[in-house]
Design a protein around this motif. Structure first.
Motif, PDB file in Angstrom:
ATOM      1  N   PRO A  51       0.820  -1.221   0.000  1.00 23.14           N
ATOM      2  CA  PRO A  51       0.000   0.000   0.000  1.00 23.14           C
ATOM      3  C   PRO A  51       0.853   1.270   0.000  1.00 23.14           C
ATOM      4  O   PRO A  51       1.862   1.369   0.704  1.00 23.14           O
ATOM      5  CB  PRO A  51      -0.819  -0.116   1.280  1.00 23.14           C
ATOM      6  CG  PRO A  51      -0.856  -1.583   1.585  1.00 23.14           C
ATOM      7  CD  PRO A  51       0.488  -2.091   1.147  1.00 23.14           C
ATOM      8  N   ASP A  76      -1.910   4.667   4.168  1.00 23.07           N
ATOM      9  CA  ASP A  76      -2.683   3.941   5.170  1.00 23.07           C
ATOM     10  C   ASP A  76      -4.158   3.969   4.796  1.00 23.07           C
ATOM     11  O   ASP A  76      -4.704   5.024   4.439  1.00 23.07           O
ATOM     12  CB  ASP A  76      -2.505   4.574   6.551  1.00 23.07           C
ATOM     13  CG  ASP A  76      -1.125   4.336   7.138  1.00 23.07           C
ATOM     14  OD1 ASP A  76      -0.539   3.269   6.846  1.00 23.07           O
ATOM     15  OD2 ASP A  76      -0.633   5.212   7.874  1.00 23.07           O
ATOM     16  N   CYS A  77      -4.825   2.816   4.896  1.00 25.62           N
ATOM     17  CA  CYS A  77      -6.264   2.711   4.663  1.00 25.62           C
ATOM     18  C   CYS A  77      -6.860   1.883   5.796  1.00 25.62           C
ATOM     19  O   CYS A  77      -7.074   0.670   5.658  1.00 25.62           O
ATOM     20  CB  CYS A  77      -6.561   2.059   3.320  1.00 25.62           C
ATOM     21  SG  CYS A  77      -5.966   2.962   1.878  1.00 25.62           S
ATOM     22  N   LYS A 103      -9.720  -0.509   5.275  1.00 25.04           N
ATOM     23  CA  LYS A 103      -9.397  -1.700   4.490  1.00 25.04           C
ATOM     24  C   LYS A 103      -8.380  -2.591   5.195  1.00 25.04           C
ATOM     25  O   LYS A 103      -7.954  -3.612   4.645  1.00 25.04           O
ATOM     26  CB  LYS A 103      -8.843  -1.291   3.119  1.00 25.04           C
ATOM     27  CG  LYS A 103      -9.851  -0.580   2.204  1.00 25.04           C
ATOM     28  CD  LYS A 103      -9.191  -0.194   0.887  1.00 25.04           C
ATOM     29  CE  LYS A 103     -10.182   0.459  -0.071  1.00 25.04           C
ATOM     30  NZ  LYS A 103     -11.121  -0.523  -0.642  1.00 25.04           N
ATOM     31  N   ARG A 106      -5.279  -1.755   5.794  1.00 23.39           N
ATOM     32  CA  ARG A 106      -3.984  -1.595   5.123  1.00 23.39           C
ATOM     33  C   ARG A 106      -3.079  -0.649   5.899  1.00 23.39           C
ATOM     34  O   ARG A 106      -3.529   0.382   6.398  1.00 23.39           O
ATOM     35  CB  ARG A 106      -4.172  -1.037   3.713  1.00 23.39           C
ATOM     36  CG  ARG A 106      -4.871  -1.949   2.743  1.00 23.39           C
ATOM     37  CD  ARG A 106      -4.996  -1.247   1.391  1.00 23.39           C
ATOM     38  NE  ARG A 106      -5.730  -2.040   0.419  1.00 23.39           N
ATOM     39  CZ  ARG A 106      -6.117  -1.596  -0.771  1.00 23.39           C
ATOM     40  NH1 ARG A 106      -5.815  -0.351  -1.129  1.00 23.39           N
ATOM     41  NH2 ARG A 106      -6.788  -2.379  -1.602  1.00 23.39           N
ATOM     42  N   ASN A 146      -5.486   3.760  -3.813  1.00 23.43           N
ATOM     43  CA  ASN A 146      -5.932   4.620  -2.718  1.00 23.43           C
ATOM     44  C   ASN A 146      -6.985   3.906  -1.874  1.00 23.43           C
ATOM     45  O   ASN A 146      -7.175   2.689  -1.998  1.00 23.43           O
ATOM     46  CB  ASN A 146      -6.440   5.967  -3.250  1.00 23.43           C
ATOM     47  CG  ASN A 146      -7.535   5.793  -4.289  1.00 23.43           C
ATOM     48  OD1 ASN A 146      -8.504   5.067  -4.068  1.00 23.43           O
ATOM     49  ND2 ASN A 146      -7.381   6.448  -5.438  1.00 23.43           N
ATOM     50  N   CYS A 147      -7.697   4.666  -1.053  1.00 14.40           N
ATOM     51  CA  CYS A 147      -8.619   4.083  -0.079  1.00 14.40           C
ATOM     52  C   CYS A 147     -10.088   4.221  -0.471  1.00 14.40           C
ATOM     53  O   CYS A 147     -10.976   4.049   0.370  1.00 14.40           O
ATOM     54  CB  CYS A 147      -8.414   4.748   1.288  1.00 14.40           C
ATOM     55  SG  CYS A 147      -6.723   4.737   1.901  1.00 14.40           S
ATOM     56  N   ASP A 148     -10.376   4.570  -1.714  1.00 10.29           N
ATOM     57  CA  ASP A 148     -11.758   4.854  -2.119  1.00 10.29           C
ATOM     58  C   ASP A 148     -12.696   3.696  -1.797  1.00 10.29           C
ATOM     59  O   ASP A 148     -12.354   2.529  -1.965  1.00 10.29           O
ATOM     60  CB  ASP A 148     -11.820   5.159  -3.612  1.00 10.29           C
ATOM     61  CG  ASP A 148     -11.292   6.539  -3.937  1.00 10.29           C
ATOM     62  OD1 ASP A 148     -10.851   7.234  -3.003  1.00 10.29           O
ATOM     63  OD2 ASP A 148     -11.310   6.914  -5.123  1.00 10.29           O
ATOM     64  N   ASN A 149     -13.877   4.061  -1.363  1.00 14.01           N
ATOM     65  CA  ASN A 149     -14.904   3.078  -1.042  1.00 14.01           C
ATOM     66  C   ASN A 149     -16.269   3.676  -1.390  1.00 14.01           C
ATOM     67  O   ASN A 149     -16.611   4.736  -0.863  1.00 14.01           O
ATOM     68  CB  ASN A 149     -14.842   2.703   0.435  1.00 14.01           C
ATOM     69  CG  ASN A 149     -15.606   1.417   0.735  1.00 14.01           C
ATOM     70  OD1 ASN A 149     -15.834   0.609  -0.155  1.00 14.01           O
ATOM     71  ND2 ASN A 149     -15.986   1.255   1.989  1.00 14.01           N
ATOM     72  N   PRO A 176     -14.934   0.784  -4.076  1.00 15.74           N
ATOM     73  CA  PRO A 176     -13.703   0.805  -4.859  1.00 15.74           C
ATOM     74  C   PRO A 176     -13.956   0.758  -6.364  1.00 15.74           C
ATOM     75  O   PRO A 176     -15.026   0.366  -6.824  1.00 15.74           O
ATOM     76  CB  PRO A 176     -12.988  -0.462  -4.392  1.00 15.74           C
ATOM     77  CG  PRO A 176     -14.106  -1.401  -4.034  1.00 15.74           C
ATOM     78  CD  PRO A 176     -15.185  -0.531  -3.453  1.00 15.74           C
TER      79      PRO A 176
END
Length: 525
Positions: free
Chosen positions: A59, A62-63, A66, A68, A82-85, A87
């Motif tokens: 990664p 930091d997510c 998730k 991560r 990235n951390c999109d949700n 996804p």
């Protein structure tokens, strides 16, 4: 220091403790970077959100949602960059999955860094900050904020993560999808080469064994011509670089992005091209060559603009320029990125910035001691350079005297770079390196120590011949480093006597008058 940077440093330190475990040759790692098509712009389905055997992600941020942690290997599930949700999927998702399916004994790892809407400059180690500080960029809040997720320096984030990854496996390739925001950049392929070369250098890698793949833009979208003019041109600009076709891929309904089926097929095409080239035979290296076909002679004058012709393969470059464009107006050697300007009836290397360098193949006629001079100009008091031979410095960092007058780069000063340098007979590579920005250089001269250094039209003298005014004149006095030591009044041509009378000791001094008369004087007492 930002929180993300602190965490990354801790990750690097933790990785260092595992140094006793050798990298796994069957753990293949790929660097993926670009803009929105590499970040992902089509919603992921259930298959992409589930772990896939032997497909891993390091990664890049930091997510927590998730699970991560930046710099710690985990399962490669969407969204990779990235951390999109919820996804989205990108080119990299099915690139990795297809490689895993094709290499049953191999684990595949991805390092993914992407910012939607950005130009390629954001990934350039020397230009990212200026790009973000540009007034036009300050209006594009999404780019500024997106970049902040990587502490704004995307290149450094990639390199830091790649060094962690190298503790565990082997970097096998680089994949890129970027260009929609550079549709009018006619030097995109050269800019990409610079980024690729910088990465290889900083990671101790070779282009022979690390292919770079760049995907075409949507064939029915905004930038079809860019695919032809730039993406397909990478094969001519750099070695072991290959375009990936986007022909027939589905659209997301806009002019830029692919739909889910398009990303899946595109990722598979990237993998197919990578599989074709990842085990290719190494490129036969070709060393750099003297520009005129023969090495420049020492003692003698070396014209700055006649740097070597670049070779082929890693380590055979003959120059480093911080951007790929020749900003000069001379028309001389336009096939390079070195900035060559016309000054009267001569050509000089200008626009020199810290860290740039030029190399020259030279042949020393006889082992012995040599004095070194350079004809340089600057309108700044912070410009400087150094010289090295075969990788070893033969001078310290030499200050370039500031010219009188605003933006005056037309008056070239004869700077003494070194005295009594020991050189051995035979062929060598001379490197000129800029250590302080914004200076021009015309030529470098090597003279046998003790030889006269100011004869008219001398092949070894770097000091121009001036008629000495018989009247008394005030001169500024510089040392070997270009530092002003004081001033002295000289009657006629009695330079040595005037310096001794003024209390100067044994050494070599550069004298310059207000009306441009320059003279190098050696005191032997």
């Amino acid at each position: 220091m930002g929180t993300n940077m602190k965490k990354l440093i801790l990750s690097l330190a933790a990785a260092a403790t595992l140094a006793s475990a050798a990298p796994d040759p069957n753990f293949h790692i790929y660097i993926a970077f670009g803009q929105s098509n590499m970040a992902g712009a089509a919603g992921a389905a259930e298959p992409e959100t589930k772990p896939y055997p032997r497909f891993k992600l390091l990664p890049s941020m930091d997510c927590p949602a998730k699970g991560r942690t930046m710099g710690v290997w985990t399962d490669a599930t969407s969204q990779l960059a990235n951390c999109d949700n919820p996804p989205s999927i990108s080119v990299a998702d099915y690139f990795g999955r297809t490689l895993v399916d094709s290499l049953p004994d191999v684990t595949v790892g991805i390092i993914s860094v992407a910012v939607g809407g950005t130009a390629l400059k954001l990934f350039d180690k020397d230009n990212w900050q200026a790009y973000l500080e540009d007034p036009d960029r300050q209006k594009e809040n999404w780019i500024i904020n997106w970049a902040k997720a990587y502490d704004s320096n995307l290149y450094k984030r990639i390199i830091d993560l790649a060094k962690i990854a190298q503790k565990d496996g082997v970097i096998k390739g680089i994949i890129v999808h970027q260009g929609e925001s550079d549709w009018n950049n006619n030097h995109w392929a050269e800019d990409l080469k610079k980024i690729r070369d910088d990465m290889l250098t900083d990671l101790g890698l070779s282009s022979d064994t690390v292919p770079l793949l760049a995907g075409e833009m949507r064939e029915d979208g905004c930038c079809r011509g860019f695919s032809t003019s730039q993406v397909q041109r990478i094969t001519k600009v750099m070695d072991n670089a290959w375009p990936v076709s986007s022909s027939g891929l589905g659209s997301a309904g806009d002019s830029y992005h692919f739909n889910r089926d398009g990303y899946i097929e595109f990722g598979k095409r990237y993998a197919k091209v990578m599989l074709e080239h990842m085990n290719r035979a190494p490129v036969e290296p070709v060393p750099q060559q003297p520009f005129h076909g023969v090495a420049a002679t020492i003692p003698g004058r070396i014209q700055a603009e006649d740097f070597d012709i670049p070779g082929v393969g890693s380590g055979n470059d003959s120059y480093k320029d911080n951007d790929s464009e020749n900003h000069g107006d001379s028309g001389y050697r336009k096939d390079t990125g070195v900035d060559l300007y016309k000054k009267g009836d001569k050509v000089v290397v200008g626009y020199n910035q810290e860290g740039e360098w030029l190399e020259y193949t030279v042949k020393v006629a006889e082992t012995g001691k040599y004095d070194v001079f350079a004809s340089v100009a600057s309108a700044n008091n912070t410009s400087s350079f150094k010289l090295s031979m075969d990788g070893k410095d033969i001078t310290e960092s030499i200050a370039v005297p500031k010219n009188e007058g605003k933006d005056n780069y037309d008056d070239f000063n004869s700077v003494i770079a070194a005295s009594g340098v020991n050189l051995t007979e035979g062929e060598h590579v001379l490197r000129f390196t800029v250590t302080g920005s914004w200076m021009d250089i015309d030529y470098i001269t090597f003279a046998v120590s003790g030889d006269p250094i100011t004869p008219p039209d001398s092949s070894v003298g770097i000091i121009r011949s001036y008629a000495m005014n018989a009247a008394s004149k005030n001169y500024r006095v510089f040392d070997l480093m270009g530092k002003v030591l004081g001033s002295v009044r000289v009657d006629g041509s009695a330079f040595e006597t005037s310096l001794k009378t003024a209390g100067y000791n044994k050494g070599i001094y550069l004298l310059q008058s207000a009306d441009g008369i320059r003279r190098t004087v050696r005191l032997n007492r």
